[in-house]
Design a protein around this motif. Structure first.
Motif, PDB file in Angstrom:
ATOM      1  N   PHE A 160      -3.732  13.660 -18.102  1.00 47.76           N
ATOM      2  CA  PHE A 160      -2.330  13.738 -18.515  1.00 47.76           C
ATOM      3  C   PHE A 160      -1.995  12.940 -19.781  1.00 47.76           C
ATOM      4  CE2 PHE A 160      -1.744  14.114 -13.697  1.00 47.76           C
ATOM      5  CZ  PHE A 160      -1.858  15.487 -13.742  1.00 47.76           C
ATOM      6  N   MET A 179      -8.498  15.346  -8.688  1.00 49.17           N
ATOM      7  CA  MET A 179      -7.402  14.401  -8.510  1.00 49.17           C
ATOM      8  C   MET A 179      -6.820  14.522  -7.093  1.00 49.17           C
ATOM      9  SD  MET A 179      -4.503  14.198 -11.319  1.00 49.17           S
ATOM     10  CE  MET A 179      -5.395  15.104 -12.485  1.00 49.17           C
ATOM     11  N   TYR A 180      -6.574  15.751  -6.665  1.00 53.22           N
ATOM     12  CA  TYR A 180      -5.959  15.959  -5.354  1.00 53.22           C
ATOM     13  C   TYR A 180      -6.919  15.651  -4.210  1.00 53.22           C
ATOM     14  CZ  TYR A 180      -1.648  17.570  -7.311  1.00 53.22           C
ATOM     15  OH  TYR A 180      -0.463  17.596  -7.978  1.00 53.22           O
ATOM     16  N   ALA A 192      -6.489  11.164 -13.558  1.00 58.33           N
ATOM     17  CA  ALA A 192      -5.098  11.491 -13.877  1.00 58.33           C
ATOM     18  C   ALA A 192      -4.762  11.027 -15.290  1.00 58.33           C
ATOM     19  CB  ALA A 192      -4.172  10.835 -12.868  1.00 58.33           C
ATOM     20  N   GLY A 207       2.635  14.754 -13.081  1.00 66.25           N
ATOM     21  CA  GLY A 207       1.660  15.140 -14.112  1.00 66.25           C
ATOM     22  C   GLY A 207       1.257  16.602 -13.979  1.00 66.25           C
ATOM     23  N   THR A 208       1.007  17.038 -12.739  1.00 65.94           N
ATOM     24  CA  THR A 208       0.615  18.439 -12.497  1.00 65.94           C
ATOM     25  C   THR A 208       1.751  19.366 -12.927  1.00 65.94           C
ATOM     26  OG1 THR A 208      -0.577  17.683 -10.566  1.00 65.94           O
ATOM     27  CG2 THR A 208      -0.251  20.038 -10.746  1.00 65.94           C
ATOM     28  N   LEU A 236       0.659   3.929  -2.937  1.00 66.61           N
ATOM     29  CA  LEU A 236       0.295   5.329  -2.663  1.00 66.61           C
ATOM     30  C   LEU A 236       1.417   6.284  -3.102  1.00 66.61           C
ATOM     31  CD1 LEU A 236      -1.477   5.209   0.817  1.00 66.61           C
ATOM     32  CD2 LEU A 236      -2.509   5.781  -1.370  1.00 66.61           C
ATOM     33  N   LEU A 247      -7.719  18.715 -11.925  1.00 61.93           N
ATOM     34  CA  LEU A 247      -6.645  18.698 -10.921  1.00 61.93           C
ATOM     35  C   LEU A 247      -7.207  18.737  -9.508  1.00 61.93           C
ATOM     36  CD1 LEU A 247      -3.879  21.023 -12.436  1.00 61.93           C
ATOM     37  CD2 LEU A 247      -3.791  18.567 -12.170  1.00 61.93           C
ATOM     38  N   LEU A 251       2.847  10.134  -9.458  1.00 59.13           N
ATOM     39  CA  LEU A 251       2.238  10.313 -10.790  1.00 59.13           C
ATOM     40  C   LEU A 251       1.480  11.624 -10.876  1.00 59.13           C
ATOM     41  CD1 LEU A 251       1.299   8.664 -13.512  1.00 59.13           C
ATOM     42  CD2 LEU A 251      -0.821   8.465 -12.234  1.00 59.13           C
ATOM     43  N   ILE A 252       0.636  11.906  -9.878  1.00 57.66           N
ATOM     44  CA  ILE A 252      -0.176  13.132  -9.989  1.00 57.66           C
ATOM     45  C   ILE A 252       0.681  14.389  -9.798  1.00 57.66           C
ATOM     46  CG2 ILE A 252      -2.415  12.087  -9.510  1.00 57.66           C
ATOM     47  CD1 ILE A 252      -2.373  13.275  -6.755  1.00 57.66           C
ATOM     48  N   LEU A 253       1.716  14.305  -8.964  1.00 57.17           N
ATOM     49  CA  LEU A 253       2.567  15.492  -8.772  1.00 57.17           C
ATOM     50  C   LEU A 253       3.377  15.787 -10.036  1.00 57.17           C
ATOM     51  CD1 LEU A 253       3.758  14.971  -5.082  1.00 57.17           C
ATOM     52  CD2 LEU A 253       2.279  16.787  -5.925  1.00 57.17           C
ATOM     53  N   ILE A 306       0.837  -1.203   0.000  1.00 53.29           N
ATOM     54  CA  ILE A 306       0.000   0.000   0.000  1.00 53.29           C
ATOM     55  C   ILE A 306       0.872   1.253   0.000  1.00 53.29           C
ATOM     56  CG2 ILE A 306      -1.594   1.342   1.458  1.00 53.29           C
ATOM     57  CD1 ILE A 306      -2.890  -1.423   2.096  1.00 53.29           C
ATOM     58  N   SER A 351       1.918  19.455 -16.707  1.00 59.41           N
ATOM     59  CA  SER A 351       0.805  20.170 -17.355  1.00 59.41           C
ATOM     60  C   SER A 351       0.848  21.667 -17.063  1.00 59.41           C
ATOM     61  CB  SER A 351      -0.537  19.571 -16.960  1.00 59.41           C
ATOM     62  OG  SER A 351      -0.735  19.707 -15.595  1.00 59.41           O
ATOM     63  N   TYR A 384       1.242   6.602  -6.793  1.00 58.44           N
ATOM     64  CA  TYR A 384       0.066   7.394  -7.148  1.00 58.44           C
ATOM     65  C   TYR A 384       0.339   8.882  -6.964  1.00 58.44           C
ATOM     66  CZ  TYR A 384      -4.764   9.030  -6.818  1.00 58.44           C
ATOM     67  OH  TYR A 384      -5.927   9.706  -6.987  1.00 58.44           O
ATOM     68  N   TRP A 385       0.869   9.219  -5.778  1.00 56.40           N
ATOM     69  CA  TRP A 385       1.163  10.630  -5.497  1.00 56.40           C
ATOM     70  C   TRP A 385       2.250  11.156  -6.424  1.00 56.40           C
ATOM     71  CZ3 TRP A 385      -1.289  14.387  -3.050  1.00 56.40           C
ATOM     72  CH2 TRP A 385      -2.320  14.030  -2.192  1.00 56.40           C
TER      73      TRP A 385
END
Lengths: 41, 360
Positions: B291, B119-120, B287, A35-36, A25, B116, A31-33, A21, A39, A28-29
């Motif tokens: 993306f 997502m967060y 996501a 990606g943000t 996690l 976004l 990937l989104i960080l 886990i 972008s 996951y975090w």
């Protein structure tokens, strides 16, 4: 501190679910960080 | 079975919308969350543009919170004074949220901002719920009982303008609920959610309200926040689609009743972990969509108003020609559906009691 690092492999083996886990996690975090960041750039 | 939405100008599958809103309603009833943070992403996946998904889900939340709040009003489990303080902050937060929404819409970045934000929020709630759920399972296995502190004092409790809240038996600064409301209103305006997942923990851990008053007061606050969000979205962008709202409201009201009944007989500890995983999966899907998925520009054929059926034509005309009246109508529509659902539930409950009494 070195004691904790020494025992880490045993702890990971003991708590496979929690380790899974934690890795999930983190991925996951991550990937989104990333990606943000991409972008927004 | 596809239905054309006259305002959003997209066709959606009526069965998919109805079943998804019912499933989200069941989860809401089961876990005591609003469900907006699940339904809005689902609407986006079903092809509803994010701007319309946010606005229409806010209108749906209005109906479900009116329904729930009426039930709590009848049971007298509502702290109006505390609720009104949160509403004051909520109104200011909603206005700031709508200005932010307008700013990002103006520079053409609103869709990415909504994605976004989801997502967060999903990542934060999913992670918190997963950690808490696993901790609870672990404790139950090892039979550990932890003693919790009765009250934790934060800086927010030291603020001036302290007042007495008789119903909650609290003596607290008026700024505490106002600041919480401000934050909830801001999030609600941008994301089209009720904000219960922020409000409920804040009421328990920061304000320190008695648990029995929390669901009713939270729903009471949600009514006002979603009224402002719905009206401003309808008036500023004309994005409320009454056909979509009707489908959403019917599905979620039925789902919530089923979920509440299930909640009485099911242990929710394990389910909480499952819900956390579901939230994280939805977050991953958003996501990926934001993306990595290739975005093709959808060409929407201009629909001639004369091609629409009478109801769609009426809705479209009303929205364009009298936006204020349309905004008010969408609020009254949602409130009526919510109140009707609450009274139907009470009637059925009384009927069941009578029937069982007779049988006994």
């Amino acid at each position: 501190m070195p004691e904790i690092i020494k025992n880490l492999p045993n702890e990971i083996k003991k708590n496979k679910l929690k380790t899974g886990i934690f890795i999930g996690l983190s991925a996951y975090w991550g990937l989104i960080l990333i990606g943000t960041f991409l972008s927004v750039r | 079975m596809d239905v054309f939405l006259p305002i959003a100008e997209v066709s959606v599958n009526i069965v998919a919308i109805f079943s998804l809103s019912a499933v989200v309603g069941i989860l809401s009833g089961l876990f005591g969350v609003g469900g907006g943070f699940l339904m809005t992403p689902f609407l986006i996946f079903l092809g509803v543009p994010p701007t319309y998904a946010v606005a229409n889900e806010a209108n749906n939340i209005l109906a479900t919170s009116v329904s729930g709040s009426t039930t709590h009003y009848l049971k007298d489990t509502l702290d109006y004074k505390m609720g009104l303080m949160i509403v004051i902050g909520g109104a200011i937060g909603t206005l700031i949220g709508i200005w932010t929404f307008t700013y990002f819409k103006g520079i053409g970045k609103i869709d990415i901002v909504i994605s976004l934000a989801y997502m967060y929020i999903l990542a934060i709630i999913g992670t918190a719920m997963l950690v808490e759920g696993l901790g609870e399972i672990d404790k139950a296995r090892k039979k550990i009982i932890t003693k919790k502190k009765l009250h934790v004092h934060y800086w927010i409790h030291g603020l001036p303008l302290r007042m007495r809240f008789q119903k909650s038996k609290l003596y607290e600064s008026a700024f505490t609920p106002i600041i919480i409301g401000l934050f909830v209103g801001f999030i609600a305006a941008i994301m089209g959610i009720g904000g219960a997942f922020i409000l409920v923990p804040a009421m328990i851990y920061i304000i320190g309200m008695p648990t029995r008053l929390i669901p009713g007061t939270s729903l009471f606050v949600t009514i006002f926040v979603s009224v402002i969000v719905t009206f401003l979205h309808a008036f500023n962008y004309g994005s409320i689609d009454l056909i979509l709202v009707f489908m959403l409201v019917t599905g979620s009201i039925i789902g919530v009743q089923v979920g509440q009944k299930l909640g009485e007989s099911v242990d929710s500890t394990g389910l909480k972990t499952l819900l956390a995983l579901l939230l994280l999966i939805v977050g991953i899907a958003i996501a990926y969509d934001t993306f990595f998925a290739e975005h093709t520009t959808q060409e929407i054929a201009k629909i001639d108003t004369n091609d629409l059926n009478k109801l769609s034509m009426f809705i479209k005309k009303l929205s364009v020609e009298v936006p204020t009246l349309y905004g008010l109508f969408s609020i009254v529509f949602a409130v009526s559906l919510g109140v009707a659902a609450a009274f139907i539930r009470r009637f059925l409950s009384n009927l069941r009691k009578k029937y069982f009494k007779k049988a006994a």
